[in-house]
Design a protein around this motif. Structure first.
Motif, PDB file in Angstrom:
ATOM      1  N   GLU A 166      23.663   2.335  -3.136  1.00  0.00           N
ATOM      2  CA  GLU A 166      23.015   3.358  -2.315  1.00  0.00           C
ATOM      3  C   GLU A 166      22.691   2.798  -0.933  1.00  0.00           C
ATOM      4  N   LYS A 167      22.950   3.597   0.079  1.00  0.00           N
ATOM      5  CA  LYS A 167      22.664   3.168   1.450  1.00  0.00           C
ATOM      6  C   LYS A 167      21.593   4.071   2.040  1.00  0.00           C
ATOM      7  N   GLY A 168      20.835   3.551   2.999  1.00  0.00           N
ATOM      8  CA  GLY A 168      19.845   4.371   3.681  1.00  0.00           C
ATOM      9  C   GLY A 168      18.498   3.692   3.734  1.00  0.00           C
ATOM     10  N   LEU A 169      17.501   4.438   4.180  1.00  0.00           N
ATOM     11  CA  LEU A 169      16.138   3.930   4.285  1.00  0.00           C
ATOM     12  C   LEU A 169      15.359   4.260   3.024  1.00  0.00           C
ATOM     13  N   ASN A 170      14.514   3.343   2.613  1.00  0.00           N
ATOM     14  CA  ASN A 170      13.598   3.575   1.507  1.00  0.00           C
ATOM     15  C   ASN A 170      12.186   3.305   1.998  1.00  0.00           C
ATOM     16  N   LEU A 171      11.252   4.078   1.533  1.00  0.00           N
ATOM     17  CA  LEU A 171       9.844   3.838   1.810  1.00  0.00           C
ATOM     18  C   LEU A 171       9.279   3.073   0.622  1.00  0.00           C
ATOM     19  N   PHE A 172       8.610   1.954   0.909  1.00  0.00           N
ATOM     20  CA  PHE A 172       8.127   1.070  -0.140  1.00  0.00           C
ATOM     21  C   PHE A 172       6.710   0.636   0.181  1.00  0.00           C
ATOM     22  N   PHE A 173       5.808   0.670  -0.798  1.00  0.00           N
ATOM     23  CA  PHE A 173       4.419   0.246  -0.621  1.00  0.00           C
ATOM     24  C   PHE A 173       4.166  -1.032  -1.405  1.00  0.00           C
ATOM     25  N   ASP A 174       3.458  -1.994  -0.780  1.00  0.00           N
ATOM     26  CA  ASP A 174       3.101  -3.198  -1.508  1.00  0.00           C
ATOM     27  C   ASP A 174       1.712  -3.029  -2.131  1.00  0.00           C
ATOM     28  N   LYS A 175       1.161  -4.091  -2.728  1.00  0.00           N
ATOM     29  CA  LYS A 175      -0.128  -4.012  -3.423  1.00  0.00           C
ATOM     30  C   LYS A 175      -1.291  -3.682  -2.501  1.00  0.00           C
ATOM     31  N   ASP A 176      -1.140  -3.996  -1.210  1.00  0.00           N
ATOM     32  CA  ASP A 176      -2.196  -3.692  -0.237  1.00  0.00           C
ATOM     33  C   ASP A 176      -1.992  -2.369   0.457  1.00  0.00           C
ATOM     34  N   ASP A 177      -1.116  -1.534  -0.069  1.00  0.00           N
ATOM     35  CA  ASP A 177      -0.740  -0.237   0.505  1.00  0.00           C
ATOM     36  C   ASP A 177      -0.123  -0.363   1.893  1.00  0.00           C
ATOM     37  N   LYS A 178       0.351  -1.556   2.229  1.00  0.00           N
ATOM     38  CA  LYS A 178       1.145  -1.693   3.443  1.00  0.00           C
ATOM     39  C   LYS A 178       2.518  -1.137   3.112  1.00  0.00           C
TER      40      LYS A 178
END
Length: 170
Positions: free
Chosen positions: A155-167
């Motif tokens: 799969e290509k494209g942008l993904n939105l990802f959150f870390d443990k600190d909600d960054k």
């Protein structure tokens, strides 16, 4: 032929000490019948650097494979390009989801086996898989699994990802 800081050089790899016919970059395109990228490796006896190789089987007019054409890419050079890309993205793009937070661009390259080729915050010697990495930095396991699933299916494209600190990352 290869290029380094001192210029362009050539080196014969068909020596008794260099068993290139057993190397993944040689065998994989022959087995699959198509071009492919290798897992990152240090090419002892060849380029002598941490690299990844794109290999393409060459076919004669009858469609029979007769050679493998390769292009090696230095992981160090790829990493420099990724760091520069991230810097440009972070300076020039407004990636915020709301007015009081700014997003952060992190570009990385991952093989289909889940090995990091390039990640600006990791060392080449790190053996942690991409799935283990995402599980470690987020408590949202589904998010990590979805990202790894996207990698595995190409799969290509942008993904939105959150870390443990909600960054968040794109």
């Amino acid at each position: 032929a290869y290029h380094d800081s001192t210029g362009i050089h050539s080196k014969r790899l068909d020596t008794e000490d260099y068993d290139y016919v057993s190397k993944e970059w040689f065998t994989k395109p022959l087995e699959q019948g198509k071009g492919s990228w290798s897992e990152p490796y240090v090419d002892d006896g060849g380029g002598e650097i941490w690299m990844t190789t794109y290999s393409l089987p060459l076919l004669n007019s009858k469609g029979d494979m007769f050679a493998v054409l390769t292009a090696d890419l230095s992981v160090d050079e790829l990493t420099k390009m990724v760091v520069e890309l991230d810097s440009l993205n972070n300076d020039e793009l407004d990636m915020s989801l709301d007015s009081d937070k700014k997003g952060d661009s992190r570009t990385f390259i991952v093989t289909q086996k889940g090995t990091f080729v390039v990640h600006p915050e990791r060392k080449q010697s790190d053996k942690e898989s991409v799935l283990d990495y995402f599980k470690r930095i987020t408590d949202r396991e589904k998010s990590a699994l979805d990202l790894v699933d996207d990698f595995n299916t190409g799969e290509k494209g942008l993904n939105l990802f959150f870390d443990k600190d909600d960054k968040y990352y794109f």
